[in-house]
Design a protein around this motif. Structure first.
Motif, PDB file in Angstrom:
ATOM      1  N   CYS A   1      -7.274   0.351  -5.022  1.00  0.00           N
ATOM      2  CA  CYS A   1      -6.918  -1.047  -5.272  1.00  0.00           C
ATOM      3  C   CYS A   1      -7.512  -1.954  -4.190  1.00  0.00           C
ATOM      4  O   CYS A   1      -7.811  -1.506  -3.088  1.00  0.00           O
ATOM      5  CB  CYS A   1      -5.408  -1.191  -5.308  1.00  0.00           C
ATOM      6  SG  CYS A   1      -4.581  -0.832  -3.737  1.00  0.00           S
TER       7      CYS A   1
ATOM      8  N   THR B   1      -7.150  -4.632  -1.288  1.00  0.00           N
ATOM      9  CA  THR B   1      -6.053  -4.831  -0.344  1.00  0.00           C
ATOM     10  C   THR B   1      -5.376  -6.177  -0.590  1.00  0.00           C
ATOM     11  O   THR B   1      -5.988  -7.124  -1.094  1.00  0.00           O
ATOM     12  CB  THR B   1      -6.583  -4.776   1.097  1.00  0.00           C
ATOM     13  OG1 THR B   1      -7.610  -5.755   1.255  1.00  0.00           O
ATOM     14  CG2 THR B   1      -7.136  -3.399   1.410  1.00  0.00           C
ATOM     15  N   CYS B   2      -4.096  -6.230  -0.236  1.00  0.00           N
ATOM     16  CA  CYS B   2      -3.346  -7.490  -0.314  1.00  0.00           C
ATOM     17  C   CYS B   2      -2.244  -7.434   0.737  1.00  0.00           C
ATOM     18  O   CYS B   2      -2.154  -6.482   1.522  1.00  0.00           O
ATOM     19  CB  CYS B   2      -2.761  -7.701  -1.711  1.00  0.00           C
ATOM     20  SG  CYS B   2      -1.390  -6.597  -2.113  1.00  0.00           S
ATOM     21  N   GLY B   3      -1.346  -8.425   0.733  1.00  0.00           N
ATOM     22  CA  GLY B   3      -0.282  -8.482   1.737  1.00  0.00           C
ATOM     23  C   GLY B   3       0.725  -7.364   1.627  1.00  0.00           C
ATOM     24  O   GLY B   3       1.510  -7.150   2.565  1.00  0.00           O
ATOM     25  N   ARG B   4       0.730  -6.631   0.489  1.00  0.00           N
ATOM     26  CA  ARG B   4       1.678  -5.526   0.338  1.00  0.00           C
ATOM     27  C   ARG B   4       1.131  -4.202   0.854  1.00  0.00           C
ATOM     28  O   ARG B   4       1.837  -3.207   0.874  1.00  0.00           O
ATOM     29  CB  ARG B   4       2.046  -5.359  -1.139  1.00  0.00           C
ATOM     30  CG  ARG B   4       2.905  -6.465  -1.713  1.00  0.00           C
ATOM     31  CD  ARG B   4       3.383  -6.089  -3.106  1.00  0.00           C
ATOM     32  NE  ARG B   4       2.268  -5.950  -4.024  1.00  0.00           N
ATOM     33  CZ  ARG B   4       1.795  -6.937  -4.777  1.00  0.00           C
ATOM     34  NH1 ARG B   4       2.351  -8.148  -4.700  1.00  0.00           N
ATOM     35  NH2 ARG B   4       0.781  -6.743  -5.599  1.00  0.00           N
ATOM     36  N   THR B   5      -0.148  -4.175   1.239  1.00  0.00           N
ATOM     37  CA  THR B   5      -0.782  -2.921   1.631  1.00  0.00           C
ATOM     38  C   THR B   5      -0.073  -2.318   2.849  1.00  0.00           C
ATOM     39  O   THR B   5       0.120  -2.991   3.854  1.00  0.00           O
ATOM     40  CB  THR B   5      -2.265  -3.144   1.957  1.00  0.00           C
ATOM     41  OG1 THR B   5      -2.901  -3.701   0.813  1.00  0.00           O
ATOM     42  CG2 THR B   5      -2.943  -1.829   2.302  1.00  0.00           C
TER      43      THR B   5
ATOM     44  N   ASN C   1       1.090  -0.648  -6.492  1.00  0.00           N
ATOM     45  CA  ASN C   1      -0.221  -0.276  -7.019  1.00  0.00           C
ATOM     46  C   ASN C   1      -0.438   1.232  -7.024  1.00  0.00           C
ATOM     47  O   ASN C   1      -1.535   1.701  -7.260  1.00  0.00           O
ATOM     48  CB  ASN C   1      -1.341  -0.935  -6.199  1.00  0.00           C
ATOM     49  CG  ASN C   1      -1.483  -2.406  -6.516  1.00  0.00           C
ATOM     50  OD1 ASN C   1      -1.049  -2.848  -7.566  1.00  0.00           O
ATOM     51  ND2 ASN C   1      -2.058  -3.153  -5.598  1.00  0.00           N
TER      52      ASN C   1
END
Length: 366
Positions: A270, A272-276, A314
């Motif tokens: 996936c 990356t985002c702030g939930r990673t 994810n």
């Protein structure tokens, strides 16, 4: 579903829908230089090339073919552009196949001689037309009548190939491959789709004059990959302005991305985002390296799809179709999941070790 075609052998290499899709390249040496040509064929064979094409424009080229064909580890196709007599000489010299361009060789009497010689020697003929050899007055006429230029070019390419294939068939030749190529992706796609719907001939795919490696591989991936996704294509060549070995690597990447190599493994990861919850970029790189190492060492991989995800959202949820996967979690552990169901967790090292054991084991965990 792969398009069904007639099947035959080019030397000992199977061609058609009953066989795997093969990778082709072309020597950029002078064919008359036997030593240089043989050296390059050897390098390409080691890189994973299945079929090699060489130019055959001069009597010296044709004379060299007997030695080259006898020593080559790959089936040799002679590329004929200017002389029909060279086609006959190439067949007699032992080439597994020849390529003729209907935009250049269209003398019916000469084609009959080529067909008779090919029948006698069990030689495959590829009829391949490029947009550059179209009859421009026909193209201008069709566009003047209101036909889209791309559609007109695709139509004329198919007409030229099918007409010559029909002439060869009239003389008893059945071992025929066909190809329609352009440097324009849209024309290539339209022509190949039209040709695929019009015959049962195995099709050779490629985007001609694709360019330098970076852009050329991308453009080829769009054209060739789109057709492969449609189930169209039996041999491919990625035509790059580069060392021909580069073409083999690019072709393998395209086939791998389409899941069409025997050892193809799709790795999804996936963005990356702030939930990673993990260093996903590094982790995905490690999984890619792990799989590449297994493939290089010829360790059978018992998965077709692996997921490397950054967080539980994810992870099992969005990658539920993955055979096996790993995802970061808020407690700092790496979650291991199979087809949407969590089956364990551990440190990064433990997760990678578990993943490796699953990939190389005889079966995945239930």
């Amino acid at each position: 579903m792969r398009r069904k075609t007639r099947n035959f052998f080019l030397g000992e290499t199977g061609i058609g829908s009953d066989h795997r899709i093969t990778i082709q390249s072309m020597c950029n040496t002078r064919t008359a230089d036997v030593d240089a040509t043989m050296k390059q064929i050897g390098v390409l064979a080691d890189a994973g090339c299945d079929i090699i094409r060489v130019s055959a424009d001069t009597p010296a080229d044709v004379a060299a073919l007997k030695t080259i064909c006898a020593a080559s580890p790959l089936p040799v196709i002679a590329d004929i552009q200017f002389s029909g007599e060279s086609a006959i000489g190439a067949i007699i010299s032992g080439c597994a196949g020849i390529r003729v361009n209907p935009g250049i060789i269209h003398d019916r009497e000469l084609l009959a001689k080529i067909a008779a010689t090919a029948l006698h020697y069990h030689t495959v003929i590829r009829v391949g037309a490029n947009a550059g050899s179209l009859k421009m007055h026909r193209l201008e006429q069709l566009t003047a009548d209101g036909m889209d230029k791309n559609d007109a070019a695709a139509l004329l390419l198919c007409e030229a190939v099918l007409a010559q294939c029909e002439l060869l068939a009239d003389h008893g030749v059945t071992r025929i491959k066909a190809a329609v190529k352009s440097s324009d992706i849209r024309i290539t796609l339209a022509a190949c789709r039209r040709l695929a719907a019009s015959c049962d001939l195995p099709l050779h795919l490629g985007l001609t004059e694709a360019g330098t490696p970076a852009k050329g591989e991308l453009r080829s991936a769009i054209a060739i990959g789109s057709l492969l996704a449609d189930g169209i294509g039996d041999t491919i060549r990625v035509s790059l302005t580069a060392d021909p070995v580069t073409e083999i690597a690019a072709a393998k990447r395209i086939l791998d991305a389409c899941g069409l190599l025997d050892d193809s493994v799709e790795i999804i990861s996936c963005p990356t985002c702030g939930r990673t919850e993990v260093n996903l970029i590094e982790l995905a790189g490690k999984v890619e390296a792990l799989v590449a190492g297994m493939r290089q060492d010829k360790i059978p991989i018992n998965c077709k799809k692996i997921a490397v995800m950054g967080c539980p959202v994810n992870g099992p949820g969005e990658a539920r179709n993955a055979d096996i996967g790993i995802a970061g979690s808020r407690n700092g552990q790496i979650v291991i999941f199979r087809r949407g169901k969590v089956i364990g967790a551990g440190t990064e090292a433990q997760a990678l070790e578990t993943l490796f054991s699953y990939l190389g084991s005889d079966h995945l965990p239930e």
